[in-house]
Scaffold this motif. Structure first.
Motif, mmCIF file in Angstrom:
data_model
loop_
_atom_site.group_PDB
_atom_site.id
_atom_site.type_symbol
_atom_site.label_atom_id
_atom_site.label_comp_id
_atom_site.label_asym_id
_atom_site.label_seq_id
_atom_site.Cartn_x
_atom_site.Cartn_y
_atom_site.Cartn_z
ATOM 1 N N TRP A 14 0.849 -1.208 0.000
ATOM 2 C CA TRP A 14 0.000 0.000 0.000
ATOM 3 C C TRP A 14 0.879 1.250 0.000
ATOM 4 O O TRP A 14 0.595 2.217 -0.714
ATOM 5 C CB TRP A 14 -0.934 0.021 1.209
ATOM 6 C CG TRP A 14 -2.194 -0.774 1.012
ATOM 7 C CD1 TRP A 14 -2.590 -1.871 1.707
ATOM 8 C CD2 TRP A 14 -3.227 -0.534 0.044
ATOM 9 N NE1 TRP A 14 -3.788 -2.334 1.235
ATOM 10 C CE2 TRP A 14 -4.207 -1.528 0.217
ATOM 11 C CE3 TRP A 14 -3.403 0.416 -0.958
ATOM 12 C CZ2 TRP A 14 -5.357 -1.591 -0.568
ATOM 13 C CZ3 TRP A 14 -4.557 0.354 -1.747
ATOM 14 C CH2 TRP A 14 -5.507 -0.638 -1.539
ATOM 15 N N ASN A 16 3.896 1.460 -1.193
ATOM 16 C CA ASN A 16 4.483 1.514 -2.525
ATOM 17 C C ASN A 16 3.469 2.074 -3.518
ATOM 18 O O ASN A 16 3.821 2.872 -4.393
ATOM 19 C CB ASN A 16 4.950 0.121 -2.956
ATOM 20 C CG ASN A 16 5.889 0.148 -4.146
ATOM 21 O OD1 ASN A 16 5.935 1.097 -4.907
ATOM 22 N ND2 ASN A 16 6.635 -0.926 -4.304
ATOM 23 N N ALA A 17 2.208 1.677 -3.367
ATOM 24 C CA ALA A 17 1.161 2.174 -4.262
ATOM 25 C C ALA A 17 1.039 3.690 -4.163
ATOM 26 O O ALA A 17 1.037 4.394 -5.181
ATOM 27 C CB ALA A 17 -0.172 1.502 -3.929
ATOM 28 N N SER A 20 4.274 5.384 -5.487
ATOM 29 C CA SER A 20 4.405 5.261 -6.938
ATOM 30 C C SER A 20 3.412 6.149 -7.676
ATOM 31 O O SER A 20 3.762 6.806 -8.664
ATOM 32 C CB SER A 20 4.225 3.804 -7.375
ATOM 33 O OG SER A 20 5.256 3.006 -6.845
ATOM 34 N N ILE A 21 2.175 6.181 -7.220
ATOM 35 C CA ILE A 21 1.155 6.982 -7.898
ATOM 36 C C ILE A 21 1.443 8.466 -7.741
ATOM 37 O O ILE A 21 1.399 9.226 -8.714
ATOM 38 C CB ILE A 21 -0.254 6.607 -7.402
ATOM 39 C CG1 ILE A 21 -0.607 5.196 -7.897
ATOM 40 C CG2 ILE A 21 -1.283 7.625 -7.872
ATOM 41 C CD1 ILE A 21 -1.851 4.598 -7.277
ATOM 42 N N MET A 61 5.152 4.394 -13.512
ATOM 43 C CA MET A 61 5.098 4.360 -12.046
ATOM 44 C C MET A 61 3.647 4.362 -11.563
ATOM 45 O O MET A 61 3.312 3.683 -10.583
ATOM 46 C CB MET A 61 5.861 5.546 -11.462
ATOM 47 C CG MET A 61 7.363 5.450 -11.644
ATOM 48 S SD MET A 61 8.235 6.961 -11.231
ATOM 49 C CE MET A 61 7.949 7.059 -9.473
ATOM 50 N N GLY A 65 1.963 1.530 -9.342
ATOM 51 C CA GLY A 65 1.221 1.855 -8.123
ATOM 52 C C GLY A 65 -0.156 1.216 -8.112
ATOM 53 O O GLY A 65 -0.610 0.704 -7.082
ATOM 54 N N CYS A 68 0.355 -2.406 -7.343
ATOM 55 C CA CYS A 68 0.639 -2.578 -5.910
ATOM 56 C C CYS A 68 -0.657 -2.515 -5.093
ATOM 57 O O CYS A 68 -0.864 -3.321 -4.179
ATOM 58 C CB CYS A 68 1.606 -1.505 -5.422
ATOM 59 S SG CYS A 68 3.282 -1.679 -6.027
ATOM 60 N N ASP A 89 11.181 -3.320 -8.266
ATOM 61 C CA ASP A 89 11.836 -2.341 -7.392
ATOM 62 C C ASP A 89 13.353 -2.523 -7.408
ATOM 63 O O ASP A 89 14.108 -1.549 -7.452
ATOM 64 C CB ASP A 89 11.291 -2.417 -5.966
ATOM 65 C CG ASP A 89 9.895 -1.834 -5.846
ATOM 66 O OD1 ASP A 89 9.477 -1.087 -6.756
ATOM 67 O OD2 ASP A 89 9.226 -2.115 -4.835
#
Length: 139
Positions: A14, A16-17, A20-21, A61, A65, A68, A89
């Protein structure tokens, strides 16, 4: 697929999501200014201007995201997808080291940006690795 009461991996995914977003959207939206700040001279990658490359990276990315978030939201965590995210990653960190070694005219801001993003992704990868190990010992 594996299920575990351990929450490290889903929480890391979460995180990472979100990372990334948000960073991907910023990179895609501000690709032009970032490209001008990152290099002292125009840089092309495979015939594409650096701004276009950064915009494409930003969109990628965002897609990562979303993946993820999807993996983290599953009741039964799809371990193969979590491992693929971990591998992506690791590839980002290795790619960042390679980009820094290229003979491009990176500015201090550009080098710092690459290093900061690589360190953030490396931290996520470490947490993903630990979460994947916990899944392995839980079953």
């Amino acid at each position: 697929m594996n299920a575990s009461s351990d929450r490290l991996l889903p929480r890391t995914l979460w995180g990472n999501a979100v990372f990334s977003i948000v960073s991907g959207a910023g990179l895609a939206i501000f690709a032009g200014p970032f490209a001008r700040a990152a290099a002292q001279a125009p840089v092309e990658v495979m015939g594409l201007d650096l701004a276009i490359v950064l915009e494409l990276l930003g969109l990628g990315m965002i897609a990562l995201g979303a993946l993820c978030a999807w993996v983290a939201s599953r009741r039964t965590l799809p371990e193969a997808w979590a491992r693929a995210i971990f591998a992506a990653d690791l590839a980002w960190v290795a790619g960042s080291a390679l980009v820094l070694a290229l003979p491009a005219a990176w500015t201090t801001v550009g080098s710092a940006g690459i290093v900061v993003l690589a360190l953030a992704v490396a931290d996520l990868a470490i947490l993903e690795y630990l979460g994947l190990r916990r899944l392995g010992t839980a079953n």
